[in-house]
Design a protein around this motif. Structure first.
Motif: not given
Length: 325
Positions: A16-18, A110, A120, A293, A310
């Motif tokens: 994921s990319k928060p 996510l 997230y 994380r 993350t």
């Protein structure tokens, strides 16, 4: 200690990319009545600031203003009660409630399917409210989200993150899925890895902390000095970075007890920064130095192993860049 290198699922891993910032542009307002504006003259938190400026209103009334999107900081709607304020900012309070809101506050989805929602969560957002608290929470926002499809839809709690802990967490979308996953939690969850920014230099590069956790009358967890007196808790850690001032650890839970990492870091003699409740004397990043994380689990229907990872929060890493300069 378990192997942290879970195989990535075929067809692409879930990494994921928060969201880069918890601030999100607010919904359109009716500005027939100009908002009241207050300049910020010293560092504080949003709720404390509002309590001081709106002395005639109670705490619950002010929380209602926040939850209904009536408070903005520098023209951005802000609903988190402990949002940090800095001198020079302008806090605006509108008499009108936000007309609509398609965005979440303090969280990002996510992954979602018919059985689970993985999110997230930002630091500062409560996972689930207590019975007497009307505060905005991840649970309330996701409940509203699933009810957009059907008014009877619900979500169900699988686990929690402390308010000031950021990172990956998940909810079930039916009671059957909740029970199935919780009843076999140890085999269902393959990996729960955190990063912790702690005080001082942790000299041992890796280790395991084991204790029996209990809760006192003040609702504070502690490690009992007596074996088998409480809930068995096991935490594994490894040092990623360290200076004389701070250490950055990767922490893996073998058990998932309330405040387990926070208590065990205190037991280690290196409390998590910003964690005054468990012995911290510093607050260099204006939040708790704990981030969930990685979360990896077996999907309750497909049997597929899903893994969400993350990045380490930039605020954690910045403490080491400062020392290196």
């Amino acid at each position: 200690m378990k192997n942290n290198k879970s195989p990535r699922r075929s067809g692409g891993a879930f990494k994921s990319k928060p969201s880069a910032s918890r601030h999100q542009a607010g919904p359109a307002r009716n500005h027939s009545t100009p908002p009241r504006q207050f300049p910020v003259t010293e560092e504080t938190e949003l709720l404390l600031f509002l309590l001081a400026k709106l002395s005639g209103q109670g705490r619950n009334s002010i929380k209602s203003l926040l939850s209904h999107g009536q408070v903005s900081v520098d023209d951005r709607v802000e609903k988190l009660y402990n949002h940090p304020l800095k001198p020079g900012q302008i806090v605006s309070i509108s008499k009108e409630r936000a007309t609509s809101s398609s965005s979440f506050v303090g969280l990002r989805i996510l992954h979602e399917d018919n059985d689970v929602i993985v999110i997230y969560k930002d630091a500062g957002l409560l996972s689930i409210a207590t019975a007497e608290d009307a505060e905005l929470t991840a649970y309330r926002q996701l409940t509203a989200h699933v009810r957009l499809k059907h008014a009877q839809n619900r979500i169900f709690v699988l686990h929690r993150l402390d308010r000031d802990t950021s990172g990956v967490m998940m909810f079930a979308k039916s009671e059957q899925v909740q029970q199935k996953m919780q009843n076999d939690w140890k085999n269902t969850v393959k990996e729960r890895t955190y990063v912790a920014l702690v005080e001082g230099l942790v000299k041992k590069s890796q280790g395991t902390i084991t204790s029996w956790l209990k809760e006192n009358s003040a609702m504070k967890m502690y490690s009992s000095p007596h074996p088998e007196d409480g809930l068995h808790a096991v935490t594994h850690y490894k040092v990623l970075k360290a200076t004389r001032t701070y250490s950055l650890l990767t922490v893996e839970l073998e058990t998932g007890r309330k405040n387990q990492i926070r208590v065990h870091m205190q037991d280690l003699g290196h409390p998590i920064v910003g964690d005054k409740k468990y012995g911290s004397k510093t607050k260099p990043i204006n939040r708790l130095g704990l981030h969930a994380r990685v979360l990896s689990f077996v999907h309750p229907t497909t049997g597929e192993t899903m893994r969400f990872e993350t990045p380490i929060p930039k605020a954690f890493l910045s403490q080491f860049r400062e020392e290196e300069q």
